[in-house]
Design a protein around this motif. Structure first.
Motif, PDB file in Angstrom:
ATOM      1  N   MET A 208       0.813  -1.187   0.000  1.00  0.00           N
ATOM      2  CA  MET A 208       0.000   0.000   0.000  1.00  0.00           C
ATOM      3  C   MET A 208       0.858   1.254   0.000  1.00  0.00           C
ATOM      4  O   MET A 208       0.452   2.254  -0.527  1.00  0.00           O
ATOM      5  N   GLU A 209       1.998   1.168   0.600  1.00  0.00           N
ATOM      6  CA  GLU A 209       2.910   2.304   0.589  1.00  0.00           C
ATOM      7  C   GLU A 209       3.319   2.651  -0.836  1.00  0.00           C
ATOM      8  O   GLU A 209       3.609   3.794  -1.138  1.00  0.00           O
ATOM      9  N   LYS A 210       3.340   1.661  -1.715  1.00  0.00           N
ATOM     10  CA  LYS A 210       3.740   1.897  -3.099  1.00  0.00           C
ATOM     11  C   LYS A 210       2.780   2.881  -3.773  1.00  0.00           C
ATOM     12  O   LYS A 210       3.189   3.659  -4.611  1.00  0.00           O
ATOM     13  N   GLY A 211       1.523   2.855  -3.381  1.00  0.00           N
ATOM     14  CA  GLY A 211       0.536   3.755  -3.957  1.00  0.00           C
ATOM     15  C   GLY A 211       0.484   5.106  -3.259  1.00  0.00           C
ATOM     16  O   GLY A 211      -0.291   5.974  -3.642  1.00  0.00           O
ATOM     17  N   GLY A 212       1.292   5.271  -2.235  1.00  0.00           N
ATOM     18  CA  GLY A 212       1.347   6.554  -1.551  1.00  0.00           C
ATOM     19  C   GLY A 212       0.443   6.654  -0.338  1.00  0.00           C
ATOM     20  O   GLY A 212       0.339   7.715   0.271  1.00  0.00           O
ATOM     21  N   LEU A 213      -0.249   5.578   0.033  1.00  0.00           N
ATOM     22  CA  LEU A 213      -1.140   5.585   1.186  1.00  0.00           C
ATOM     23  C   LEU A 213      -0.650   4.600   2.236  1.00  0.00           C
ATOM     24  O   LEU A 213      -0.189   3.516   1.905  1.00  0.00           O
ATOM     25  N   SER A 214      -0.827   4.988   3.478  1.00  0.00           N
ATOM     26  CA  SER A 214      -0.535   4.049   4.554  1.00  0.00           C
ATOM     27  C   SER A 214      -1.745   3.138   4.741  1.00  0.00           C
ATOM     28  O   SER A 214      -2.826   3.396   4.198  1.00  0.00           O
ATOM     29  N   ASP A 215      -1.575   2.078   5.508  1.00  0.00           N
ATOM     30  CA  ASP A 215      -2.692   1.179   5.799  1.00  0.00           C
ATOM     31  C   ASP A 215      -3.849   1.937   6.432  1.00  0.00           C
ATOM     32  O   ASP A 215      -5.006   1.750   6.056  1.00  0.00           O
ATOM     33  N   ARG A 216      -3.530   2.782   7.370  1.00  0.00           N
ATOM     34  CA  ARG A 216      -4.577   3.546   8.072  1.00  0.00           C
ATOM     35  C   ARG A 216      -5.357   4.443   7.122  1.00  0.00           C
ATOM     36  O   ARG A 216      -6.578   4.540   7.202  1.00  0.00           O
ATOM     37  N   GLN A 217      -4.638   5.119   6.228  1.00  0.00           N
ATOM     38  CA  GLN A 217      -5.313   6.006   5.278  1.00  0.00           C
ATOM     39  C   GLN A 217      -6.231   5.218   4.355  1.00  0.00           C
ATOM     40  O   GLN A 217      -7.356   5.641   4.081  1.00  0.00           O
ATOM     41  N   LEU A 218      -5.764   4.089   3.886  1.00  0.00           N
ATOM     42  CA  LEU A 218      -6.556   3.256   2.990  1.00  0.00           C
ATOM     43  C   LEU A 218      -7.822   2.762   3.687  1.00  0.00           C
ATOM     44  O   LEU A 218      -8.919   2.863   3.143  1.00  0.00           O
ATOM     45  N   TYR A 219      -7.675   2.245   4.891  1.00  0.00           N
ATOM     46  CA  TYR A 219      -8.837   1.743   5.618  1.00  0.00           C
ATOM     47  C   TYR A 219      -9.797   2.864   6.006  1.00  0.00           C
ATOM     48  O   TYR A 219     -11.011   2.659   6.042  1.00  0.00           O
ATOM     49  N   ARG A 220      -9.283   4.046   6.270  1.00  0.00           N
ATOM     50  CA  ARG A 220     -10.152   5.179   6.576  1.00  0.00           C
ATOM     51  C   ARG A 220     -10.996   5.549   5.352  1.00  0.00           C
ATOM     52  O   ARG A 220     -12.193   5.796   5.466  1.00  0.00           O
ATOM     53  N   LEU A 221     -10.348   5.566   4.183  1.00  0.00           N
ATOM     54  CA  LEU A 221     -11.093   5.849   2.951  1.00  0.00           C
ATOM     55  C   LEU A 221     -12.172   4.798   2.712  1.00  0.00           C
ATOM     56  O   LEU A 221     -13.293   5.115   2.305  1.00  0.00           O
ATOM     57  N   ARG A 222     -11.840   3.540   2.958  1.00  0.00           N
ATOM     58  CA  ARG A 222     -12.818   2.465   2.797  1.00  0.00           C
ATOM     59  C   ARG A 222     -13.965   2.605   3.790  1.00  0.00           C
ATOM     60  O   ARG A 222     -15.145   2.521   3.418  1.00  0.00           O
ATOM     61  N   ASP A 223     -13.647   2.864   5.053  1.00  0.00           N
ATOM     62  CA  ASP A 223     -14.672   2.990   6.079  1.00  0.00           C
ATOM     63  C   ASP A 223     -15.563   4.203   5.864  1.00  0.00           C
ATOM     64  O   ASP A 223     -16.744   4.186   6.206  1.00  0.00           O
ATOM     65  N   ASP A 224     -15.012   5.274   5.276  1.00  0.00           N
ATOM     66  CA  ASP A 224     -15.787   6.481   4.983  1.00  0.00           C
ATOM     67  C   ASP A 224     -16.622   6.348   3.710  1.00  0.00           C
ATOM     68  O   ASP A 224     -17.426   7.218   3.399  1.00  0.00           O
ATOM     69  N   GLY A 225     -16.405   5.271   2.945  1.00  0.00           N
ATOM     70  CA  GLY A 225     -17.181   5.048   1.735  1.00  0.00           C
ATOM     71  C   GLY A 225     -16.614   5.716   0.492  1.00  0.00           C
ATOM     72  O   GLY A 225     -17.273   5.752  -0.542  1.00  0.00           O
ATOM     73  N   ALA A 226     -15.397   6.243   0.576  1.00  0.00           N
ATOM     74  CA  ALA A 226     -14.783   6.904  -0.577  1.00  0.00           C
ATOM     75  C   ALA A 226     -14.250   5.897  -1.584  1.00  0.00           C
ATOM     76  O   ALA A 226     -14.190   6.181  -2.779  1.00  0.00           O
ATOM     77  N   ILE A 227     -13.847   4.718  -1.094  1.00  0.00           N
ATOM     78  CA  ILE A 227     -13.380   3.652  -1.970  1.00  0.00           C
ATOM     79  C   ILE A 227     -14.046   2.353  -1.553  1.00  0.00           C
ATOM     80  O   ILE A 227     -14.576   2.240  -0.437  1.00  0.00           O
TER      81      ILE A 227
END
Length: 60
Positions: free
Chosen positions: A1-20
């Motif tokens: 996930m770091e390869k895409g520029g996001l940390s695990d926390r950021q990715l899961y936050r986006l998922r939990d917020d419904g953005a992805i």
């Protein structure tokens, strides 16, 4: 996930917020994006970029 520029926390936050949304293991898409492609074919292409897909890709 770091390869895409996001940390695990950021990715899961986006998922939990419904953005992805998850479309496969380790594969996400924006929920506001227009989907003009077959998600299954996108997942296959991401996982095995040198693979050849028969029948399904021919129909697409």
């Amino acid at each position: 996930m770091e390869k895409g520029g996001l940390s695990d926390r950021q990715l899961y936050r986006l998922r939990d917020d419904g953005a992805i949304e998850a479309v496969g293991r380790g594969l996400f898409r924006r929920t506001d994006a227009d989907l003009l492609a077959d998600i299954d074919l996108l997942e296959i292409a991401r996982r095995a970029p040198l693979a050849t897909v028969c029948l399904t890709s021919a129909l697409a």
